[in-house]
Design an enzyme around this catalytic site. Structure first.
Site, PDB file in Angstrom:
ATOM      1  N   HIS A 185     -35.125 -26.329  19.877  1.00 39.60           N
ATOM      2  CA  HIS A 185     -36.524 -25.846  19.324  1.00 39.60           C
ATOM      3  C   HIS A 185     -37.499 -26.602  19.870  1.00 39.60           C
ATOM      4  O   HIS A 185     -38.765 -26.364  19.829  1.00 39.60           O
ATOM      5  CB  HIS A 185     -36.321 -25.981  17.740  1.00 39.60           C
ATOM      6  CG  HIS A 185     -37.428 -25.496  17.025  1.00 39.60           C
ATOM      7  ND1 HIS A 185     -38.422 -26.310  16.408  1.00 39.60           N
ATOM      8  CD2 HIS A 185     -37.831 -24.109  16.885  1.00 39.60           C
ATOM      9  CE1 HIS A 185     -39.407 -25.495  15.970  1.00 39.60           C
ATOM     10  NE2 HIS A 185     -38.892 -24.075  16.152  1.00 39.60           N
ATOM     11  N   ARG A 215     -33.814 -17.016  15.256  1.00 37.21           N
ATOM     12  CA  ARG A 215     -33.394 -15.902  14.316  1.00 37.21           C
ATOM     13  C   ARG A 215     -34.320 -14.683  14.183  1.00 37.21           C
ATOM     14  O   ARG A 215     -35.657 -14.806  14.625  1.00 37.21           O
ATOM     15  CB  ARG A 215     -33.474 -16.371  12.861  1.00 37.21           C
ATOM     16  CG  ARG A 215     -32.707 -15.505  11.972  1.00 37.21           C
ATOM     17  CD  ARG A 215     -32.834 -15.879  10.184  1.00 37.21           C
ATOM     18  NE  ARG A 215     -32.583 -17.241  10.016  1.00 37.21           N
ATOM     19  CZ  ARG A 215     -31.475 -17.458   9.674  1.00 37.21           C
ATOM     20  NH1 ARG A 215     -30.403 -16.543   9.659  1.00 37.21           N
ATOM     21  NH2 ARG A 215     -30.867 -18.631   9.494  1.00 37.21           N
ATOM     22  N   TYR A 251     -51.496 -18.497  16.063  1.00 35.33           N
ATOM     23  CA  TYR A 251     -51.122 -19.650  15.718  1.00 35.33           C
ATOM     24  C   TYR A 251     -51.718 -20.894  16.100  1.00 35.33           C
ATOM     25  O   TYR A 251     -52.137 -21.017  17.275  1.00 35.33           O
ATOM     26  CB  TYR A 251     -49.806 -19.872  16.136  1.00 35.33           C
ATOM     27  CG  TYR A 251     -48.629 -18.962  15.502  1.00 35.33           C
ATOM     28  CD1 TYR A 251     -48.941 -17.629  14.864  1.00 35.33           C
ATOM     29  CD2 TYR A 251     -47.251 -19.207  15.471  1.00 35.33           C
ATOM     30  CE1 TYR A 251     -47.877 -16.921  14.375  1.00 35.33           C
ATOM     31  CE2 TYR A 251     -46.383 -18.323  14.922  1.00 35.33           C
ATOM     32  CZ  TYR A 251     -46.703 -17.265  14.461  1.00 35.33           C
ATOM     33  OH  TYR A 251     -45.577 -16.369  13.887  1.00 35.33           O
TER      34      TYR A 251
END
Length: 696
Positions: free
Chosen positions: A433, A403, A466
């Site tokens: 994923h 997305r 991250y």
């Protein structure tokens, strides 16, 4: 036990509240506090595009179902009403924090000036800047004369302009101007006295030049206020069998532009007549999320606020993993032993080097890799292209349904295919994923395989901020399973059983849910017989009702459960039937906690996994995900040490209670432990020990 769950969207808003807390924390550097306001704003926008848009579609569906007397578990309109209340409170808190930050900016002699506060020199600069850079990038629209309101871009901000003669309220016109921040940036630095920084927003540059823009009409009064429209971001993929999947994604992206507005945010000082006109033309009503705000919108741009601060950057430098410091080639190390990279503490360069070495190695025959979100100038892609140019077989599983990265990934598809890379586009109704890579090389008469399994995206930019784990390994069992997954991805129509054949990796949607059930059941059985039983989890989100219910049963049986969950947390940590309350905290700090780690006591023979999957229905049942067991004793101890540092955090950890209070973990009378800094020092100490050992 009675089912108790916190509604997922309300829980997510609580997480965004934690982001807002960081912006309010005076101990956080000023630049970072502004960045957190930008993150909060961007998060809110995406929440409305995706979650609120989904709820609105559910409301329409619910109306149809009610007519058919069909039952729905949750009332979506009730959730939307709760969201509206919370978002308005958060927006008020946001505005309060921003006002405080503006005062602190002034103390540092950083001034955000408006078009009404310009000096003579700055006025001249703004006129010149407008003529040189801005004028050719704007198209004013006289909206009253148009039969319908023009298409309004989702991520843009607009100036709604009212113009008239000062001595007449009747002869007035409305106009719209899209602020071209995508092309020109949002911030313009102005000439200023030595030691001071003056910044004007692009929309204020346009405001100052309104008489120049609309000189044709001979008006002498102009009033302009910012607004933005957030739209439904869902991509509807049609079922036309004559179109390819890529064509369907491209068509879906075009249709996304026509998405229904799900939120209208405006400057509360906007002219009442223009506001009413816009609401009417956008077909909004009292149930629409119409949110009054301050003068500035699209705060997401403030993540890139100009670096005009006196204070130095406090961010700690990533360092090379000790295993690679004395070695010329990353590949040589990985072929001998497993290595766990912990981003952003360890440098991402090791991963790039692994791929670059494979691209140049004449013995390497193939590279297969999954890609979900890539950096805009991806070194990963560059290495793969070089491998293809050097005659290697390169296969990239590129997830086109990631997305907001759909357009970027479509572009990468073209680039890769032009270079001879085979691009896989995934499986229908399923996102890929998992973060996997397998490299095959011939070594004499033998084929050697190595690669990695990661919790995070192969994105060197986000790897700086991250927190993720990445296992580099040549373990044969792990490589065999990665081969099976790629075999499935390449031949999903005919190789549907391949995922079931994975023996070492837990894979979604086939085995992970079942394996997790078995692992939790084993802890429950141990607890019921009075033996030690414990589960330690680190996840981004946990909302899957079945697994939460399983954890409740485990807590009632006496299993000690500890969790670090950054975002959505739908479980209730305390219940009278729990023998031990579940310990659950969320850490929001300088880095985004993105890693997933699972530890099961398993009768003293702990099972430890890192995973790409959160405990959500979408991950477990509708995505290809992978969790890999960690077998190396040193790496296992390292992961346990890091999670225990996080569970002791009493500076940036918040308790995840059912009241969604976001109270910080108490620190009174205790040594302050800020886990991200402690983790850096912990890993760096190991680094220093290795350097000293290599010298001797």
């Amino acid at each position: 036990m009675k089912k108790q769950l916190i509604q997922r969207d309300i829980s997510w808003l609580s997480f965004n509240g934690r982001v807002l807390q960081e912006a309010n924390d005076a101990s956080v550097p000023l630049k970072e506090r502004i960045r957190f306001l930008g993150i909060f704003s961007n998060n809110t926008d995406e929440f409305f595009r995706v979650r609120v848009a989904t709820l609105k579609r559910m409301v329409e569906y619910a109306d149809k179902r009610r007519k058919l007397n069909m039952h729905m578990e949750e009332d979506p309109q009730s959730i939307i009403d709760q969201i509206q209340t919370i978002v308005l409170k958060q927006q008020n808190e946001f505005n309060r924090i921003w006002e405080g930050i503006l005062k602190e900016l002034k103390k540092e002699k950083i001034f955000l000036v408006t078009e009404k506060q310009l000096s003579k020199e700055q006025k001249h600069f703004v006129r010149h800047f407008f003529d040189e850079k801005v004028r050719s990038n704007i198209i004013p629209l006289m909206i009253e004369s148009l039969p319908q309101l023009p298409y309004l871009r989702d991520k843009s901000i607009y100036l709604g302009v009212v113009m008239r003669k000062k001595n007449s309220a009747y002869d007035q016109k409305y106009a719209l101007i899209e602020v071209p921040s995508k092309d020109l940036g949002r911030f313009v630095q102005l000439p200023a006295k030595s030691g001071e920084s003056h910044i004007i927003l692009l929309e204020d540059v346009i405001r100052y030049n309104l008489p120049e823009i609309f000189t044709y009409f001979d008006y002498d009064y102009f009033d302009a206020h910012v607004f933005k429209v957030t739209k439904d971001a869902e991509i509807d993929i049609d079922n036309d069998v004559s179109t390819t999947f890529v064509e369907k994604i491209e068509k879906g992206l075009k249709n996304r532009r026509k998405g229904k507005p799900v939120r209208f945010v405006y400057d509360k000082e906007m002219d009442a007549g223009l506001l009413e006109y816009l609401i009417r033309r956008l077909n909004l009503n009292r149930k629409s999320n119409i949110i009054p705000g301050g003068r500035i919108h699209n705060f997401r741009h403030f993540m890139d606020f100009p670096d005009v601060f006196n204070s130095k950057n406090t961010r700690r430098e990533a360092f090379t993993h000790p295993a690679f410091q004395s070695s010329i080639r990353v590949t040589d190390v990985v072929l001998k032993k497993d290595v766990m990279l912990h981003f952003p503490y360890h440098s991402f360069h090791a991963l790039i080097d692994l791929l670059r070495e494979a691209a140049m190695d004449p013995d390497v025959q193939s590279i297969k890799i999954t890609a979900y979100r890539l950096a805009s100038n991806s070194k990963v892609i560059n290495a793969l292209i070089n491998a293809a140019r050097n005659g290697k077989e390169v296969i990239v599983m590129l997830e086109l349904k990631a997305r907001f990265d759909e357009e970027a990934n479509l572009e990468w598809k073209k680039i890769l295919e032009e270079e001879g890379v085979k691009v896989l586009l995934g499986v229908p109704k399923m996102k890929v994923h998992a973060k996997l890579c397998i490299i095959k090389k011939r070594k004499g008469t033998k084929t050697v395989q190595y690669g990695f399994v990661s919790t995070g995206n192969l994105n060197e930019k986000t790897a700086n901020v991250y927190g993720d784990h990445c296992l580099l390994t040549a373990n044969r069992m792990i490589m065999a399973d990665i081969n099976r997954i790629f075999h499935y991805l390449e031949n999903w129509k005919t190789a549907s059983t391949k995922l079931n054949q994975c023996k070492t990796l837990m894979v979604c949607p086939n085995s992970m849910r079942r394996e997790l059930d078995l692992l939790i059941n084993k802890e429950i059985k141990a607890a019921k017989t009075g033996k030690p039983a414990a589960i330690t989890l680190k996840l981004n989100s946990i909302s899957d009702a079945r697994l939460i219910e399983k954890l409740y049963v485990a807590a009632a049986a006496g299993v000690e459960i500890q969790m670090v969950v950054r975002g959505i947390f739908c479980a209730v940590i305390d219940h009278k039937k729990f023998r031990h309350p579940i310990k659950a905290v969320s850490i929001v700090d300088e880095y985004l906690e993105h890693a997933r780690l699972l530890i099961f006591h398993n009768g003293g023979k702990e099972k430890i996994f890192i995973s790409s999957a959160d405990w959500m229905v979408r991950n477990l049942d509708h995505r290809i995900e992978a969790a890999v067991p960690v077998n190396d004793p040193d790496i296992r101890n390292e992961l346990k040490d890091i999670i225990h540092i996080q569970l002791r955090d009493n500076v940036k950890a918040r308790v995840l209670d059912k009241e969604l209070s976001n109270n910080y973990v108490p620190s009174a009378g205790k040594k302050k432990i800020r886990s991200q800094i402690e983790t850096y020092h912990y890993l760096n100490r190991k680094n220093i020990v290795n350097i000293e050992a290599s010298r001797h």
